[in-house]
Write a protein that holds these residues in place. Structure first.
Motif, PDB file in Angstrom:
ATOM      1  N   TYR A  15       0.829  -1.207   0.000  1.00 29.69           N
ATOM      2  CA  TYR A  15       0.000   0.000   0.000  1.00 29.69           C
ATOM      3  C   TYR A  15       0.864   1.258   0.000  1.00 29.69           C
ATOM      4  O   TYR A  15       0.554   2.234  -0.683  1.00 29.69           O
ATOM      5  N   ILE A  16       1.957   1.231   0.743  1.00 31.83           N
ATOM      6  CA  ILE A  16       2.830   2.405   0.833  1.00 31.83           C
ATOM      7  C   ILE A  16       3.550   2.653  -0.496  1.00 31.83           C
ATOM      8  O   ILE A  16       3.639   3.788  -0.957  1.00 31.83           O
ATOM      9  N   LEU A  17       4.067   1.581  -1.123  1.00 31.42           N
ATOM     10  CA  LEU A  17       4.846   1.752  -2.347  1.00 31.42           C
ATOM     11  C   LEU A  17       4.000   2.097  -3.570  1.00 31.42           C
ATOM     12  O   LEU A  17       4.473   2.788  -4.476  1.00 31.42           O
ATOM     13  N   GLN A  18       2.764   1.603  -3.626  1.00 30.02           N
ATOM     14  CA  GLN A  18       1.873   1.869  -4.756  1.00 30.02           C
ATOM     15  C   GLN A  18       2.537   1.561  -6.105  1.00 30.02           C
ATOM     16  O   GLN A  18       2.559   2.390  -7.015  1.00 30.02           O
ATOM     17  N   ILE A  19       3.110   0.358  -6.227  1.00 31.04           N
ATOM     18  CA  ILE A  19       3.774  -0.046  -7.460  1.00 31.04           C
ATOM     19  C   ILE A  19       2.705  -0.486  -8.463  1.00 31.04           C
ATOM     20  O   ILE A  19       1.918  -1.369  -8.166  1.00 31.04           O
ATOM     21  N   PRO A  20       2.685   0.144  -9.637  1.00 29.55           N
ATOM     22  CA  PRO A  20       1.691  -0.284 -10.628  1.00 29.55           C
ATOM     23  C   PRO A  20       2.080  -1.632 -11.222  1.00 29.55           C
ATOM     24  O   PRO A  20       3.246  -1.877 -11.520  1.00 29.55           O
ATOM     25  N   ALA A  21       1.109  -2.510 -11.374  1.00 28.86           N
ATOM     26  CA  ALA A  21       1.370  -3.820 -11.965  1.00 28.86           C
ATOM     27  C   ALA A  21       0.281  -4.119 -12.976  1.00 28.86           C
ATOM     28  O   ALA A  21      -0.899  -3.867 -12.728  1.00 28.86           O
ATOM     29  N   ASP A  22       0.694  -4.646 -14.116  1.00 30.32           N
ATOM     30  CA  ASP A  22      -0.314  -4.993 -15.110  1.00 30.32           C
ATOM     31  C   ASP A  22      -0.870  -6.386 -14.839  1.00 30.32           C
ATOM     32  O   ASP A  22      -0.448  -7.074 -13.912  1.00 30.32           O
ATOM     33  N   GLU A  23      -1.830  -6.790 -15.644  1.00 30.15           N
ATOM     34  CA  GLU A  23      -2.515  -8.060 -15.397  1.00 30.15           C
ATOM     35  C   GLU A  23      -1.607  -9.267 -15.585  1.00 30.15           C
ATOM     36  O   GLU A  23      -1.807 -10.299 -14.955  1.00 30.15           O
ATOM     37  N   LYS A  24      -0.576  -9.152 -16.411  1.00 38.43           N
ATOM     38  CA  LYS A  24       0.351 -10.271 -16.599  1.00 38.43           C
ATOM     39  C   LYS A  24       1.104 -10.556 -15.303  1.00 38.43           C
ATOM     40  O   LYS A  24       1.214 -11.707 -14.872  1.00 38.43           O
ATOM     41  N   ILE A  25       1.611  -9.511 -14.690  1.00 32.49           N
ATOM     42  CA  ILE A  25       2.378  -9.673 -13.452  1.00 32.49           C
ATOM     43  C   ILE A  25       1.474 -10.194 -12.341  1.00 32.49           C
ATOM     44  O   ILE A  25       1.858 -11.105 -11.603  1.00 32.49           O
ATOM     45  N   CYS A  26       0.275  -9.646 -12.227  1.00 36.61           N
ATOM     46  CA  CYS A  26      -0.649 -10.096 -11.182  1.00 36.61           C
ATOM     47  C   CYS A  26      -1.026 -11.556 -11.364  1.00 36.61           C
ATOM     48  O   CYS A  26      -1.095 -12.312 -10.393  1.00 36.61           O
ATOM     49  N   ALA A  27      -1.255 -11.978 -12.604  1.00 36.18           N
ATOM     50  CA  ALA A  27      -1.625 -13.374 -12.861  1.00 36.18           C
ATOM     51  C   ALA A  27      -0.499 -14.315 -12.472  1.00 36.18           C
ATOM     52  O   ALA A  27      -0.731 -15.347 -11.829  1.00 36.18           O
ATOM     53  N   VAL A  28       0.721 -13.966 -12.832  1.00 39.74           N
ATOM     54  CA  VAL A  28       1.865 -14.825 -12.494  1.00 39.74           C
ATOM     55  C   VAL A  28       2.078 -14.861 -10.986  1.00 39.74           C
ATOM     56  O   VAL A  28       2.301 -15.931 -10.408  1.00 39.74           O
ATOM     57  N   ILE A  29       1.975 -13.737 -10.320  1.00 41.02           N
ATOM     58  CA  ILE A  29       2.163 -13.695  -8.869  1.00 41.02           C
ATOM     59  C   ILE A  29       1.105 -14.548  -8.169  1.00 41.02           C
ATOM     60  O   ILE A  29       1.421 -15.300  -7.242  1.00 41.02           O
ATOM     61  N   MET A  30      -0.144 -14.446  -8.605  1.00 43.53           N
ATOM     62  CA  MET A  30      -1.200 -15.244  -7.974  1.00 43.53           C
ATOM     63  C   MET A  30      -0.969 -16.743  -8.179  1.00 43.53           C
ATOM     64  O   MET A  30      -1.133 -17.528  -7.251  1.00 43.53           O
ATOM     65  N   LEU A  31      -0.577 -17.129  -9.386  1.00 44.18           N
ATOM     66  CA  LEU A  31      -0.348 -18.552  -9.635  1.00 44.18           C
ATOM     67  C   LEU A  31       0.880 -19.064  -8.883  1.00 44.18           C
ATOM     68  O   LEU A  31       0.887 -20.200  -8.412  1.00 44.18           O
TER      69      LEU A  31
END
Length: 108
Positions: A15-31
Motif C-alpha cells: 500500500y505504501i509503495l503503490q507499485i503499478p502492476a499490469d494483469e500479466k504480473i498479477c496473474a503470475v504472482i497469484m499462480l
C-alpha cells in the motif's frame, strides 16, 4: 503467527509503495502463490515440510515468472503464457496428489 504478521506487513508495504502492476504480473504472482501454498500443503501431509524450501521455492518461481514476463515484453512475445501454463499444471498436479491423499484417508 509469523505468516499473519508477514501478510499484514506485505499488505502495508504494498500500500505504501503503490507499485503499478499490469494483469500479466498479477496473474503470475497469484499462480506462484497458489502453487507454493499447494506444494506446502502436500509437503506437510507427506511430513517433509520445510519453511525454507517453501520460501526459496516461492522466490525462485516468482523470479522465473518475472524473467519470462520481462523477456516477453522485450521481444514482444507472450511468454507469460508459458509461466501461466507451467504454474497451472503444477497446481493441478498438487491438487491431484491432495485428492489421492484424502481419498486414501477416507477409504480406511
Amino acid at each position: 503467527m509469523k505468516p499473519l504478521v508477514g501478510l499484514i506487513a506485505g499488505m502495508i508495504f504494498g500500500y505504501i509503495l503503490q507499485i503499478p502492476a499490469d494483469e500479466k504480473i498479477c496473474a503470475v504472482i497469484m499462480l506462484v502463490a497458489i502453487d507454493s501454498i499447494c506444494g506446502g500443503v502436500v509437503a506437510k501431509l507427506n511430513s517433509n515440510f520445510s519453511d525454507k524450501i517453501l520460501i526459496c521455492g516461492f522466490a525462485v518461481n516468482l523470479i522465473f515468472g518475472m524473467i519470462l514476463i520481462f523477456l516477453g515484453n522485450f521481444f514482444e512475445i507472450n511468454l507469460y503464457c508459458i509461466a501461466l501454463l507451467i504454474f497451472g499444471l503444477r497446481i493441478f498436479k498438487n491438487i491431484s496428489i491432495l485428492k489421492s491423499f484424502f481419498l486414501k484417508k477416507c477409504a480406511v
